[in-house]
Motif scaffolding. Sequence first.
Motif, PDB file in Angstrom:
ATOM      1  N   TRP A  82      -4.346  10.577  -4.244  1.00 10.67           N
ATOM      2  CA  TRP A  82      -3.953   9.370  -4.976  1.00 10.67           C
ATOM      3  C   TRP A  82      -4.978   9.003  -6.049  1.00 10.67           C
ATOM      4  CZ3 TRP A  82      -6.874   5.017  -5.365  1.00 10.67           C
ATOM      5  CH2 TRP A  82      -7.926   4.891  -4.462  1.00 10.67           C
ATOM      6  N   TYR A 101      -5.036   5.286 -10.960  1.00  9.51           N
ATOM      7  CA  TYR A 101      -4.005   4.842 -10.033  1.00  9.51           C
ATOM      8  C   TYR A 101      -3.445   3.503 -10.497  1.00  9.51           C
ATOM      9  CZ  TYR A 101      -1.790   2.990  -5.849  1.00  9.51           C
ATOM     10  OH  TYR A 101      -0.891   2.446  -4.979  1.00  9.51           O
ATOM     11  N   TYR A 154      -0.684   0.850  -8.965  1.00 10.21           N
ATOM     12  CA  TYR A 154       0.239   0.560  -7.870  1.00 10.21           C
ATOM     13  C   TYR A 154       1.636   0.216  -8.371  1.00 10.21           C
ATOM     14  CZ  TYR A 154      -0.515  -4.496  -8.558  1.00 10.21           C
ATOM     15  OH  TYR A 154      -0.572  -5.758  -9.076  1.00 10.21           O
ATOM     16  N   ASP A 174       3.684   3.364  -8.003  1.00  6.84           N
ATOM     17  CA  ASP A 174       3.575   4.039  -6.714  1.00  6.84           C
ATOM     18  C   ASP A 174       4.820   3.757  -5.867  1.00  6.84           C
ATOM     19  OD1 ASP A 174       2.870   5.199  -4.326  1.00  6.84           O
ATOM     20  OD2 ASP A 174       0.840   4.336  -4.295  1.00  6.84           O
ATOM     21  N   LYS A 195       6.145   5.659  -3.672  1.00  2.97           N
ATOM     22  CA  LYS A 195       5.961   6.081  -2.281  1.00  2.97           C
ATOM     23  C   LYS A 195       5.408   4.930  -1.451  1.00  2.97           C
ATOM     24  CE  LYS A 195       5.123  11.000  -3.025  1.00  2.97           C
ATOM     25  NZ  LYS A 195       4.134  12.072  -2.890  1.00  2.97           N
ATOM     26  N   ARG A 196       4.480   4.173  -2.016  1.00  2.35           N
ATOM     27  CA  ARG A 196       3.879   3.054  -1.298  1.00  2.35           C
ATOM     28  C   ARG A 196       4.858   1.885  -1.165  1.00  2.35           C
ATOM     29  NH1 ARG A 196      -1.465  -0.359  -3.163  1.00  2.35           N
ATOM     30  NH2 ARG A 196      -1.462  -1.785  -1.411  1.00  2.35           N
ATOM     31  N   PHE A 197       5.736   1.722  -2.142  1.00  2.00           N
ATOM     32  CA  PHE A 197       6.681   0.607  -2.153  1.00  2.00           C
ATOM     33  C   PHE A 197       8.122   1.110  -2.211  1.00  2.00           C
ATOM     34  CE2 PHE A 197       2.780  -0.954  -4.264  1.00  2.00           C
ATOM     35  CZ  PHE A 197       2.446  -1.992  -3.387  1.00  2.00           C
ATOM     36  N   LEU A 243       9.046  -2.272  -6.021  1.00  2.00           N
ATOM     37  CA  LEU A 243       7.704  -2.615  -6.505  1.00  2.00           C
ATOM     38  C   LEU A 243       7.462  -4.116  -6.403  1.00  2.00           C
ATOM     39  CD1 LEU A 243       7.633  -0.350  -9.691  1.00  2.00           C
ATOM     40  CD2 LEU A 243       6.488   0.065  -7.512  1.00  2.00           C
TER      41      LEU A 243
END
Length: 147
Positions: free
Chosen positions: A49, A127, A129, A132, A134-136, A140
Amino acid sequence: MHLLLFSSISFSVDGIPIRDFKNAESRGVAFPKNQPMRIYSSLWDAEDWATRGGLIKTDWTNAPFVASYRNFNANACVWSSGASRCGSSTTTSTTNGGASNQAWFNQELDLMSQRRLRWVRKNYMIYNYCTDFKRFPQGLPAECRMR
């Protein structure tokens, strides 16, 4: 109690803005105005990441990696006994020509600082967010949808 309406929180390094978090409470985005804050920093390892999936190679010959700070200055209000108080002697020199007294808490980045922030994001941000998924996977955060 005097209510302060902050328009943004800006972080700068050597006078160059690296993050500007705008107050968008009216649009449902939480803004940290009623609690004390701390500033933390860290050195990141070379996980996927932090290296664009391994595209940015870590030069381990430079290890150990060390971070240090000189002339650290935080212009901020002090939170005490459930109220925020801003000192009358606080000054700033990073935006809008160095206005003094309490004017700093209502400042926004001027055009030159906005350009510098875009340059930093383009050339140094690894990075974000707000990209991202995959994270959310559920969507988002609200502030990402405002851009």
